[in-house]
Design a protein around this motif. Structure first.
Motif, PDB file in Angstrom:
ATOM      1  N   ALA A  52       3.212  -4.797  -9.223  1.00  0.00           N
ATOM      2  CA  ALA A  52       4.005  -4.459  -8.033  1.00  0.00           C
ATOM      3  C   ALA A  52       3.107  -4.150  -6.847  1.00  0.00           C
ATOM      4  O   ALA A  52       2.107  -3.447  -6.972  1.00  0.00           O
ATOM      5  N   GLY A  53       3.474  -4.685  -5.676  1.00  0.00           N
ATOM      6  CA  GLY A  53       2.678  -4.428  -4.497  1.00  0.00           C
ATOM      7  C   GLY A  53       3.391  -4.821  -3.218  1.00  0.00           C
ATOM      8  O   GLY A  53       4.316  -5.639  -3.239  1.00  0.00           O
ATOM      9  N   VAL A  54       2.963  -4.235  -2.114  1.00  0.00           N
ATOM     10  CA  VAL A  54       3.469  -4.577  -0.785  1.00  0.00           C
ATOM     11  C   VAL A  54       2.282  -4.732   0.151  1.00  0.00           C
ATOM     12  O   VAL A  54       1.186  -4.231  -0.122  1.00  0.00           O
ATOM     13  N   VAL A  55       2.514  -5.439   1.283  1.00  0.00           N
ATOM     14  CA  VAL A  55       1.432  -5.685   2.240  1.00  0.00           C
ATOM     15  C   VAL A  55       1.809  -5.127   3.615  1.00  0.00           C
ATOM     16  O   VAL A  55       2.968  -4.791   3.872  1.00  0.00           O
ATOM     17  N   ASP A  56       0.798  -5.047   4.484  1.00  0.00           N
ATOM     18  CA  ASP A  56       1.020  -4.700   5.884  1.00  0.00           C
ATOM     19  C   ASP A  56       0.490  -5.835   6.745  1.00  0.00           C
ATOM     20  O   ASP A  56      -0.261  -6.687   6.272  1.00  0.00           O
ATOM     21  N   ASP A  57       0.863  -5.857   8.012  1.00  0.00           N
ATOM     22  CA  ASP A  57       0.408  -6.940   8.890  1.00  0.00           C
ATOM     23  C   ASP A  57       0.154  -6.442  10.306  1.00  0.00           C
ATOM     24  O   ASP A  57       0.509  -7.085  11.293  1.00  0.00           O
ATOM     25  N   ALA A  58      -0.479  -5.275  10.412  1.00  0.00           N
ATOM     26  CA  ALA A  58      -0.753  -4.700  11.732  1.00  0.00           C
ATOM     27  C   ALA A  58      -2.168  -4.144  11.774  1.00  0.00           C
ATOM     28  O   ALA A  58      -2.717  -3.717  10.753  1.00  0.00           O
ATOM     29  N   THR A  59      -2.758  -4.180  12.958  1.00  0.00           N
ATOM     30  CA  THR A  59      -4.052  -3.524  13.130  1.00  0.00           C
ATOM     31  C   THR A  59      -3.850  -2.011  13.029  1.00  0.00           C
ATOM     32  O   THR A  59      -2.744  -1.504  13.200  1.00  0.00           O
ATOM     33  N   ILE A  60      -4.929  -1.315  12.744  1.00  0.00           N
ATOM     34  CA  ILE A  60      -4.846   0.141  12.612  1.00  0.00           C
ATOM     35  C   ILE A  60      -4.209   0.780  13.850  1.00  0.00           C
ATOM     36  O   ILE A  60      -3.394   1.698  13.755  1.00  0.00           O
ATOM     37  N   GLU A  61      -4.560   0.276  15.012  1.00  0.00           N
ATOM     38  CA  GLU A  61      -4.043   0.834  16.258  1.00  0.00           C
ATOM     39  C   GLU A  61      -2.525   0.781  16.318  1.00  0.00           C
ATOM     40  O   GLU A  61      -1.874   1.684  16.875  1.00  0.00           O
TER      41      GLU A  61
ATOM     42  N   LEU B  59      -0.501   0.263  13.478  1.00  0.00           N
ATOM     43  CA  LEU B  59       0.083   0.488  12.157  1.00  0.00           C
ATOM     44  C   LEU B  59       0.833   1.815  12.142  1.00  0.00           C
ATOM     45  O   LEU B  59       0.279   2.861  12.493  1.00  0.00           O
ATOM     46  N   SER B  60       2.075   1.783  11.720  1.00  0.00           N
ATOM     47  CA  SER B  60       2.855   3.017  11.667  1.00  0.00           C
ATOM     48  C   SER B  60       2.471   3.847  10.446  1.00  0.00           C
ATOM     49  O   SER B  60       2.024   3.324   9.425  1.00  0.00           O
ATOM     50  N   GLU B  61       2.664   5.142  10.570  1.00  0.00           N
ATOM     51  CA  GLU B  61       2.386   6.035   9.443  1.00  0.00           C
ATOM     52  C   GLU B  61       3.276   5.698   8.258  1.00  0.00           C
ATOM     53  O   GLU B  61       2.842   5.754   7.099  1.00  0.00           O
ATOM     54  N   SER B  62       4.525   5.329   8.517  1.00  0.00           N
ATOM     55  CA  SER B  62       5.453   5.022   7.421  1.00  0.00           C
ATOM     56  C   SER B  62       5.008   3.785   6.649  1.00  0.00           C
ATOM     57  O   SER B  62       5.128   3.730   5.413  1.00  0.00           O
ATOM     58  N   THR B  63       4.472   2.782   7.365  1.00  0.00           N
ATOM     59  CA  THR B  63       3.968   1.583   6.675  1.00  0.00           C
ATOM     60  C   THR B  63       2.735   1.914   5.857  1.00  0.00           C
ATOM     61  O   THR B  63       2.592   1.475   4.712  1.00  0.00           O
ATOM     62  N   TRP B  64       1.822   2.683   6.450  1.00  0.00           N
ATOM     63  CA  TRP B  64       0.640   3.125   5.696  1.00  0.00           C
ATOM     64  C   TRP B  64       1.063   3.822   4.406  1.00  0.00           C
ATOM     65  O   TRP B  64       0.556   3.523   3.323  1.00  0.00           O
ATOM     66  N   ASP B  65       1.997   4.757   4.506  1.00  0.00           N
ATOM     67  CA  ASP B  65       2.439   5.518   3.338  1.00  0.00           C
ATOM     68  C   ASP B  65       3.083   4.612   2.295  1.00  0.00           C
ATOM     69  O   ASP B  65       2.855   4.777   1.085  1.00  0.00           O
ATOM     70  N   LEU B  66       3.904   3.664   2.744  1.00  0.00           N
ATOM     71  CA  LEU B  66       4.554   2.751   1.807  1.00  0.00           C
ATOM     72  C   LEU B  66       3.535   1.940   1.021  1.00  0.00           C
ATOM     73  O   LEU B  66       3.620   1.824  -0.212  1.00  0.00           O
ATOM     74  N   VAL B  67       2.555   1.373   1.719  1.00  0.00           N
ATOM     75  CA  VAL B  67       1.543   0.537   1.062  1.00  0.00           C
ATOM     76  C   VAL B  67       0.740   1.359   0.055  1.00  0.00           C
ATOM     77  O   VAL B  67       0.515   0.919  -1.088  1.00  0.00           O
ATOM     78  N   GLN B  68       0.325   2.549   0.438  1.00  0.00           N
ATOM     79  CA  GLN B  68      -0.444   3.391  -0.486  1.00  0.00           C
ATOM     80  C   GLN B  68       0.412   3.848  -1.666  1.00  0.00           C
ATOM     81  O   GLN B  68      -0.055   3.892  -2.808  1.00  0.00           O
ATOM     82  N   ASP B  69       1.659   4.193  -1.386  1.00  0.00           N
ATOM     83  CA  ASP B  69       2.536   4.709  -2.447  1.00  0.00           C
ATOM     84  C   ASP B  69       2.839   3.650  -3.502  1.00  0.00           C
ATOM     85  O   ASP B  69       2.802   3.926  -4.707  1.00  0.00           O
TER      86      ASP B  69
ATOM     87  N   ALA C 181      -4.547  -1.427   5.647  1.00  0.00           N
ATOM     88  CA  ALA C 181      -3.824  -0.558   4.714  1.00  0.00           C
ATOM     89  C   ALA C 181      -3.781  -1.193   3.327  1.00  0.00           C
ATOM     90  O   ALA C 181      -4.036  -0.533   2.312  1.00  0.00           O
ATOM     91  N   TYR C 182      -3.469  -2.469   3.292  1.00  0.00           N
ATOM     92  CA  TYR C 182      -3.418  -3.197   2.013  1.00  0.00           C
ATOM     93  C   TYR C 182      -4.800  -3.253   1.371  1.00  0.00           C
ATOM     94  O   TYR C 182      -4.960  -2.955   0.187  1.00  0.00           O
ATOM     95  N   ALA C 183      -5.812  -3.617   2.155  1.00  0.00           N
ATOM     96  CA  ALA C 183      -7.166  -3.734   1.610  1.00  0.00           C
ATOM     97  C   ALA C 183      -7.655  -2.407   1.043  1.00  0.00           C
ATOM     98  O   ALA C 183      -8.244  -2.357  -0.037  1.00  0.00           O
TER      99      ALA C 183
END
Length: 264
Positions: free
Chosen positions: A92-101, A103-113, A155-157
């Motif tokens: 199971a996994g999810v990805v992000d597609d935004a630069t750090i600048e 990238l929303s906190e919610s997306t970061w949390d989702l990917v890590q979680d 975030a994904y990496a």
């Protein structure tokens, strides 16, 4: 050399589609009793239909790998029904597609979680059963991004790099019980998550030119590796991160070989 997995029990997360689905169907074809976990009930029903004629027992559980209580109950129920757990594949996994600048906190949390916490919780849940058997195979989905991150995917990496280190640490902890823990790092394998095969032709070609084997990988390439890692043939491999990228890092400029081959 024959890989014999008949009668073993494998739990696979993110099993409803893509690589996870092919892993489940491939394992079932090898005689493995499968436990498919996913958050999408419709995909699980479809998978169950596909497996109906496989001749092996198969269970499907709707389970969010971020939820410790749900994970623990799913693993308990699977063990209660099938009597053992030999293999865990944390797909199971999810990805992000935004630069750090951006990238929303919610997306970061989702990917890590999903990618890190989900892998941790599933491992934690199966370990007591594998220790009791003094045997087991845990196989974690990392990514080529764990080796070399892409732009607008940090975030994904970072999550997949964490999975690679979790794999090594856990391999050390579980060695005394004969349990191996390995990770695989897929490269360019088109799925519904990355949409590689849907890119314009020139963009596809630019990506393929970075590979030593100039073709897209397939979900079957991953499923076949997992069958090997889950088998007794891989009993002396643990703590490894296996690159399945078509040779993306084999040479600095893979296209040079194609230029030379064209002159041969």
């Amino acid at each position: 050399m024959r890989i014999d997995l008949r009668g073993r029990v494998a739990v696979v997360t993110g099993a409803g589609r893509g690589i996870g689905r092919d892993v489940v169907t491939t394992l079932a074809g090898e005689g493995v009793r499968t436990v498919a976990c996913d958050v999408t009930a419709g995909d699980l029903r479809s998978l169950g239909t596909d497996l109906a004629s496989s001749g092996t027992e198969n269970l499907q559980f709707e389970c969010d790998v971020r939820d410790e209580a749900a994970v623990r109950e799913t693993v308990r129920a699977a063990h209660g029904r099938l009597g053992r757990i030999d293999i865990l594949i944390n797909n199971a996994g999810v990805v992000d597609d935004a630069t750090i600048e951006h990238l929303s906190e919610s997306t970061w949390d989702l990917v890590q979680d999903v990618n890190v916490k989900g892998t941790f919780l599933m491992c934690k849940a199966v370990i007591p059963y594998m220790k009791a058997q003094r045997a087991g195979r845990i196989i974690n989905a990392a990514s080529f991004a764990a080796i070399s991150p892409r732009v607008a995917g940090v975030a994904y990496a970072s999550s997949k790099a964490a999975v690679a280190h979790l794999t090594r640490g856990l391999a050390g902890e579980l060695g005394p019980w004969g349990i191996t823990v390995n990770a695989y790092a897929p490269g360019m394998i088109p799925t519904e998550m990355n949409h590689f095969a849907e890119l314009p032709e020139d963009q596809q070609q630019r990506l393929l030119e970075t590979l030593t084997l100039r073709r897209w990988g397939t979900t079957g390439d991953i499923a076949n590796l997992i069958c090997f890692l889950a088998s007794d043939r891989a009993s002396y491999i643990t703590g490894a991160l296996i690159d399945v990228s078509g040779g993306k890092l084999a040479t600095q400029i893979p296209a040079e070989a194609y230029d030379l081959a064209g002159d041969a």
